[in-house]
Design a protein around this motif. Structure first.
Motif, PDB file in Angstrom:
ATOM      1  N   GLU A  53      32.536  38.798  22.932  1.00 27.71           N
ATOM      2  CA  GLU A  53      33.631  38.965  24.182  1.00 27.71           C
ATOM      3  C   GLU A  53      32.855  40.267  24.658  1.00 27.71           C
ATOM      4  O   GLU A  53      32.450  40.422  25.466  1.00 27.71           O
TER       5      GLU A  53
ATOM      6  N   ARG B 175      31.798  40.113  33.224  1.00 29.72           N
ATOM      7  CA  ARG B 175      33.232  39.097  33.784  1.00 29.72           C
ATOM      8  C   ARG B 175      34.063  38.878  34.939  1.00 29.72           C
ATOM      9  O   ARG B 175      34.344  37.973  35.367  1.00 29.72           O
ATOM     10  N   GLU B 176      33.906  40.439  35.406  1.00 26.37           N
ATOM     11  CA  GLU B 176      35.497  39.906  37.040  1.00 26.37           C
ATOM     12  C   GLU B 176      34.300  39.776  37.712  1.00 26.37           C
ATOM     13  O   GLU B 176      35.015  39.546  39.243  1.00 26.37           O
TER      14      GLU B 176
ATOM     15  N   TYR C 280      30.384  45.146  31.273  1.00 32.82           N
ATOM     16  CA  TYR C 280      31.618  43.846  30.355  1.00 32.82           C
ATOM     17  C   TYR C 280      32.181  43.335  31.599  1.00 32.82           C
ATOM     18  O   TYR C 280      32.265  42.513  32.271  1.00 32.82           O
TER      19      TYR C 280
ATOM     20  N   HIS D 159      28.508  36.800  28.684  1.00 33.16           N
ATOM     21  CA  HIS D 159      28.925  36.995  30.498  1.00 33.16           C
ATOM     22  C   HIS D 159      28.018  36.071  31.045  1.00 33.16           C
ATOM     23  O   HIS D 159      28.107  35.702  32.583  1.00 33.16           O
TER      24      HIS D 159
END
Length: 155
Positions: free
Chosen positions: A69, A33-34, A29, A75
């Protein structure tokens, strides 16, 4: 790891994530995402990569948003060029619903032209790396170690 890596001999600028089963929902996750610059590669064994096929007509908008999400597949579509190389392994005898999500992840990664290595263990069960002492299991583990070395030791 960033704060204490040096005391354990870890190069904090060359990190990889190896996760399995339900772990990708959490481990990937943040990674997808980052996309921290120190992250050089990702490995997932028989992981939950997409939960969206589990949605029902009775799910609330909040539930739908949360499932979307937290599905790693979500992502892959955002800046695919910044995603590190990924190795996915699949257990052919695993739960069909888990494999449906995993297959969706692989198809999306390919469609986004992400660097992806994929290994299927047709006779492997969930947890094959610890439960199935077979030549295919050994081959997948050897390949995984080489994948990690090649991406973590590269300049």
């Amino acid at each position: 790891i960033q704060e204490h890596g040096a005391q354990f001999g870890i190069d904090t600028q060359r990190l990889g994530i190896w996760t399995a089963s339900g772990g990708p929902l959490y481990a990937l996750y943040t990674a997808l995402r980052e996309r921290p610059a120190c992250l050089r590669c990702l490995v997932s064994y028989y992981g939950m990569m997409d939960l969206q096929h589990l949605l029902t007509n009775e799910d609330t908008p909040d539930t739908i948003a949360m499932i979307t999400e937290y599905s790693p597949v979500t992502h892959l579509r955002e800046h695919p060029e910044s995603i590190p190389p990924i190795l996915i392994t699949r257990a052919g005898l695993d739960n069909p619903k888990l494999n449906t999500g995993l297959d969706s992840f692989v198809q999306t990664a390919i469609a986004q032209n992400i660097t992806l290595d994929f290994m299927n263990h047709p006779q492997g069960q969930h947890g094959f790396d610890i439960l199935d002492d077979t030549p295919r299991t050994h081959e997948i583990i050897r390949y995984t170690l080489e994948f990690l070395k090649s991406h973590l030791l590269a300049p």
